[in-house]
Design a protein around this motif. Sequence first.
Motif, mmCIF file in Angstrom:
data_model
loop_
_atom_site.group_PDB
_atom_site.id
_atom_site.type_symbol
_atom_site.label_atom_id
_atom_site.label_comp_id
_atom_site.label_asym_id
_atom_site.label_seq_id
_atom_site.Cartn_x
_atom_site.Cartn_y
_atom_site.Cartn_z
ATOM 1 N N LYS A 184 -82.514 -21.236 -2.060
ATOM 2 C CA LYS A 184 -82.484 -20.511 -0.749
ATOM 3 C C LYS A 184 -81.514 -21.185 0.070
ATOM 4 N N ARG A 185 -81.753 -22.495 0.323
ATOM 5 C CA ARG A 185 -80.698 -22.926 1.348
ATOM 6 C C ARG A 185 -79.396 -22.868 0.839
ATOM 7 N N TYR A 244 -74.209 -17.757 3.261
ATOM 8 C CA TYR A 244 -74.209 -16.393 4.147
ATOM 9 C C TYR A 244 -73.634 -16.469 5.520
ATOM 10 N N TYR A 245 -74.208 -17.736 6.170
ATOM 11 C CA TYR A 245 -73.974 -18.035 7.688
ATOM 12 C C TYR A 245 -72.182 -18.476 7.521
ATOM 13 N N PHE A 301 -80.028 -13.913 -4.517
ATOM 14 C CA PHE A 301 -81.119 -13.719 -3.688
ATOM 15 C C PHE A 301 -82.114 -12.721 -3.748
ATOM 16 N N TYR A 348 -78.554 -19.268 2.048
ATOM 17 C CA TYR A 348 -78.389 -19.092 3.559
ATOM 18 C C TYR A 348 -77.133 -19.674 4.150
ATOM 19 N N LYS A 349 -76.655 -21.022 3.724
ATOM 20 C CA LYS A 349 -75.592 -21.692 4.024
ATOM 21 C C LYS A 349 -74.260 -20.769 3.839
#
Length: 573
Positions: A556-557, A563-564, A528, A560-561
């Motif tokens: 990036k996607r 991370y959540y 990241f 992000y996935k």
Amino acid sequence: MNTSNGHYIKKWVAVLGFSLLAGLVGGLGAVVFRVLIAWTHKLFFEGLLPLVSYGVDGVNLGYILLPTIGALLVAVLVVKFPDIRGNGIPEVIEAVIFKGGNISSRFAVAKIVATAITIGSGGSVGREGPIGFIGAALTSILTRWFNLSKEMKKLLVTCGLAAGIAGTFNTPLAGAMFALEVVYMGAFSVNLVPIFISAVTGNAVTLAILKQAFEVEIPGGLGHTLFELPFFFILGLLLGILAAFYAKFIYRVFDAFEGLKINPLLKPAIGGLGVGFLGMLFPNYGIFGIGYEGMRLAFYGKMTIVLLLTLGVVKMLATALTVGSGNSGGVFAPSLYIGTMFGAAFGFLIKLLFPFLAPNPAVYALAGMAAFFSGMTQAPITQILMVTELTRSYALLPAVMTSATMGFLTARFFLRGESIYTLKLLRKGYRVRTGRPVVLETISVGEIMSRNPVYVTKDMTLFDVEHLIGETGHDCFPVVDENLNVIGIIGIKDILKRPSSVKRLKVERFLNRPYAVTYQTETAEDAFEKIMAYDQNLLPVVKSPENRKLVGVITKRDIYKAYYRGLEGMYID
């Protein structure tokens, strides 16, 4: 009850049930390992030592042979399983972050046997890190039996580590925090409960069977004055510097042994010979083995400043020789020993210089223990809680918090965010930073990358790339040569507003801007940071810094996935 509530309850029943089971397995593993060490120690020091004893001027030369013979036995295992060298905690971190919670059964057995022989024969290492590893390894085997998900494996392996450490010291809170600090790099509320359950269970199992966990008796009624806090600040600063030096020194010794052009079987034996010589000079002060007997003498003020300093230095050399030469064992207990010796010596010095303050060297011994360990492992909260639990008192909390925090921060500055554990991983190509509770630090690039990437060859035209964007919906691609080596990236920003005549040119003519790549052994946090620094939507994943062959991509996607997903359950949704 609606479906979502039912799913939530079932999930947590499973999590808590398996965390209890992990605690039982970790606690039983700790007990068996301690008994194995006791048997091995008896074999060497009560069975073998009388046969090889030879006294010269009151010194028993037979001591030299014990760790040497033990090291020769360990060397046979090291040749087949090179990673069993050292303490085992880095392997737990590696398993959780980079291997989906999997620890090889054969590797675990070899590690247990090698460490028991090393410690039992007098090698200057600790059992605590290996006990934590055993708890994690046995739990990993358990999770495979039940075919649990990767997410559950990761959490439960961490639970097994916590159970082992908690049972070793009779400190369930500190055991849980150690697992959180060194694996998850911080505390997340969602994983506190199962890890605490495992730690309490592991501690209970150890106490129920052995009746005692930590063998060092600490004096009661300890305290300090407010005016002594600056001295604890200085102590933490000094031992933080020493911890950073020593963490690097151990790996320098390791490199020196690696560079020896001799039979690999002889390298651990040379280290054992050195340990045997040092232990022979101080046979009753904890240079051999774990070292608790020496710590006990320091806590009760039975040694002079000169002897304390000497033992601290000798233990440093003995442990570096044991670990650096390729033997198996932990640095947890030696770190406590070294910090205790230097802390007690510092306390006696303060007593000589400022007798009106009536300082107690035992308090400085505990503060030194906390400072040095915090610097080495970058786990200060563990030591603050451990001292509190061991002394069953909050009276020393200001002193220990001051010294542990300073030891942590000072060593962190010189180690640049690494620890004695992550330095080993860094040498294997895994980059894990300490001290920050960041979700992305617990996820590897290899875990979330796309393994069948769409790529562009250098001979394609911008028109070809434009068509590829329309077909795939992707806006960025790695560019490779004929051998699939990455030579750049290209995306929609390189094509927009260009005339048709330019779009007929080959891609390789437009690869003039700097770009970043990543590796499977880096964390999602590393990826990241690179994406943000280079303003890329995608990172090519290549084999290594030396081999730039494309093996995947991460976007990036993807990050992000991940991370959540981590926030929602630290891998137990």
